[in-house]
Write a protein that holds these residues in place. Sequence first.
Motif, short mmCIF file in Angstrom:
data_model
loop_
_atom_site.label_atom_id
_atom_site.label_comp_id
_atom_site.label_asym_id
_atom_site.label_seq_id
_atom_site.Cartn_x
_atom_site.Cartn_y
_atom_site.Cartn_z
N GLY A 219 6.33 43.40 -6.50
CA GLY A 219 5.05 43.09 -6.89
C GLY A 219 4.46 41.90 -7.07
O GLY A 219 3.44 41.57 -7.40
N VAL A 220 5.53 40.48 -7.12
CA VAL A 220 5.33 39.20 -6.99
C VAL A 220 4.37 38.81 -5.61
O VAL A 220 4.77 39.55 -4.37
N ARG A 221 3.60 37.88 -5.83
CA ARG A 221 2.91 37.20 -4.36
C ARG A 221 3.14 36.41 -4.28
O ARG A 221 3.18 35.14 -5.32
N THR A 222 3.47 35.62 -3.18
CA THR A 222 4.04 34.42 -2.81
C THR A 222 3.66 33.78 -1.32
O THR A 222 3.08 34.32 -0.45
N GLU A 223 2.38 32.64 -2.50
CA GLU A 223 2.07 31.95 -0.84
C GLU A 223 3.24 30.88 -0.55
O GLU A 223 3.00 29.59 -0.73
N LEU A 224 2.83 29.54 0.89
CA LEU A 224 3.47 28.72 1.18
C LEU A 224 2.97 27.91 2.04
O LEU A 224 1.95 28.76 3.17
N VAL A 225 2.39 27.02 1.91
CA VAL A 225 1.98 25.94 2.58
C VAL A 225 2.71 24.79 2.74
O VAL A 225 2.67 24.59 2.09
N SER A 226 2.02 24.82 4.53
CA SER A 226 3.33 23.25 4.75
C SER A 226 2.16 22.54 5.78
O SER A 226 2.03 23.59 6.99
N ASP A 227 2.44 21.15 5.02
CA ASP A 227 1.39 20.01 6.70
C ASP A 227 2.24 18.95 6.84
O ASP A 227 2.73 18.65 5.86
N LEU A 228 2.24 19.65 7.95
CA LEU A 228 2.99 17.92 8.50
C LEU A 228 2.13 16.79 8.93
O LEU A 228 2.59 16.28 10.14
N THR A 229 1.35 17.02 8.68
CA THR A 229 0.08 15.90 8.95
C THR A 229 -0.42 15.55 7.03
O THR A 229 -1.23 14.32 7.97
N SER A 230 0.41 15.43 6.36
CA SER A 230 -0.03 14.92 4.85
C SER A 230 1.46 13.35 5.32
O SER A 230 2.03 13.18 5.33
N PRO A 231 -0.05 12.34 4.29
CA PRO A 231 0.92 11.49 4.40
C PRO A 231 1.04 10.95 3.27
O PRO A 231 2.28 10.39 2.45
N ILE A 232 1.43 12.27 2.26
CA ILE A 232 2.69 12.36 1.78
C ILE A 232 3.70 13.33 1.52
O ILE A 232 3.66 14.63 1.86
N ARG A 233 5.14 13.34 1.01
CA ARG A 233 6.09 14.03 1.02
C ARG A 233 6.43 14.64 -0.30
O ARG A 233 5.78 14.46 -1.48
N GLU A 243 4.55 34.33 -19.60
CA GLU A 243 4.98 33.76 -20.52
C GLU A 243 4.61 32.05 -20.37
O GLU A 243 4.89 31.50 -21.15
N GLY A 244 4.76 32.27 -19.03
CA GLY A 244 4.89 30.46 -18.91
C GLY A 244 4.85 29.91 -17.40
O GLY A 244 5.09 30.94 -16.37
N THR A 245 5.15 29.15 -16.73
CA THR A 245 5.44 28.14 -15.55
C THR A 245 6.11 27.74 -15.61
O THR A 245 6.46 26.76 -15.86
N VAL A 246 6.79 27.66 -14.17
CA VAL A 246 8.04 26.66 -14.16
C VAL A 246 7.73 25.75 -12.69
O VAL A 246 8.10 26.03 -11.32
N THR A 247 8.09 24.61 -12.83
CA THR A 247 7.30 23.86 -11.43
C THR A 247 8.83 23.14 -11.05
O THR A 247 9.70 22.62 -12.24
N ALA A 248 9.45 23.26 -9.69
CA ALA A 248 10.47 22.42 -9.65
C ALA A 248 10.25 21.92 -7.90
O ALA A 248 9.29 22.71 -7.48
N ASP A 249 10.79 20.82 -8.36
CA ASP A 249 10.41 19.84 -7.19
C ASP A 249 11.41 19.18 -6.34
O ASP A 249 12.82 18.73 -6.73
N TYR A 250 12.02 19.87 -5.10
CA TYR A 250 13.71 19.49 -4.50
C TYR A 250 13.40 17.93 -4.05
O TYR A 250 11.90 17.41 -3.96
N PRO A 251 14.68 17.63 -3.54
CA PRO A 251 14.63 15.73 -3.21
C PRO A 251 13.94 16.12 -1.90
O PRO A 251 13.45 16.79 -1.20
N VAL A 252 13.13 15.01 -1.66
CA VAL A 252 12.24 15.20 -0.38
C VAL A 252 12.87 14.06 0.67
O VAL A 252 11.78 13.97 1.81
#
Length: 334
Positions: A219-233, A243-252
Motif C-alpha cells: 500500500g506504500v507509494r514511492t516517487e523517485l526523481v533524478s535530475d542530472l542537470t541540477s546544480p545542486i547535489r 505519525e511522523g516523517t523521517v528524512t534521510a540524507d545520504y552522503p553526496v
Amino acid sequence: MRTFVIGLGRAGAGLHIPILTRIREGGGPILVFDPAVESGDLPPGVVSVPSIERAARSLDPAGAVTHLCTPPGSRSALLDELATAGFRRFVLEKPIATNDRELRRIVRLRARNGLRFAVVAPWLAAALTGKLARIVRDGTLGALRAITVHQHKPRFHRSLTTSGHPTAFDVEIPHAIPVVLRLAGPAELTAAKWRTLSCEEGTIPRLGGASLTLEHHSGVRTELVSDLTSPIRERRMRLEFAEGTVTADYPVGEDDDHAQLTVTTGGPSEHRAFRDDALTAFFVGTYRRFGRPSTDTEHLDFALHCETVRLLSEAKSRCATIPVQSRAEPQYAR
C-alpha cells in the motif's frame, strides 16, 4: 582472496581500487585489466595484465574475486568468458543489466556455472538504511505510507564524453530502488518519464533526468526523481508515516562520508549526523561473505537486484518514444 578488477574507469580506478588497496590484507597484488584504457600510473600493490587469460594464469581464478566495473549493457559475454576461464565470484557494478534480455542471459550463466554475485549496493550497506529499516520494522511512527526519493547532481561532462550509461534510469536511481523494495516490499511500476540533457556542447536524449512511481503491494507509494542537470547535489529519501516523517540524507560525494537523519513527530525534530562509509562497508561485507559458503541471504539479495532491473526495464519501455542517438560504446567503462 586475490582480486581481479576489470574496467579502469570511474568505478574501477576511482572507487574500487582505492578502497581495496586500503582494506585488503596480503593476498598478493590486485590485478587489473582494461583494453580500452591506458593503465598509467597504478598505486603500489596493483598490477596491470594484458588479458583475462594472463590473469587466470597468475592466480587461482576459482578462489579470486573479480570486480566487473564495465558498462551494464554488455556484461553477459564477458561473464561467459570469465566463467570459461574458471572465475566464479563476482562483484558487479549496478545495475546488473540494462534490459530484461541481458538479465536473462546473466541469470542463466549464474545457474549453469555456479557463479556467485554481489551487486555494488552501498545504499543497502549504509548504516543510514539500517536505521530506516529499524524505524519501519519497530512501528514507532505508525504505518509507512509513502516514500519520496530525490537523487540530483550535475552530470554534463560524463554524459557528453562517455556512453556506459545509456539513460538516466541507469545512473542514480538503481541505488535507491533496492532500498525502497526492502523497506516497503514488492512493487509495480505505475508511471515513468525521462528528460533530454541539453547544454551548449550538445543534446543527449534520455540523460537529463528520470522519474518513476511505484505502488508497493503493502500500500506504500514511492516517487523517485533524478535530475542530472541540477546544480545542486542531493541524495535524499523522505519516509512518511502515520505519525511522523523521517528524512534521510545520504552522503553526496567523496569529500564527506557523513549521513544525516531527521525524525519529525509533531514536536521539535530529532536530528543526527554520523559517518557512513557505505561503499567500504559493502566491500568488507562482500569479501567476508565470499569467504564462506553461499547463503539464502545472498540469493535473496541477487533476486532483489533482478527485480530492480525488471522495474527499470519496464520504465524504459514506457518511455521509449525518443529515438536512440548513435554513440559508440567503449568496450569497457571509462
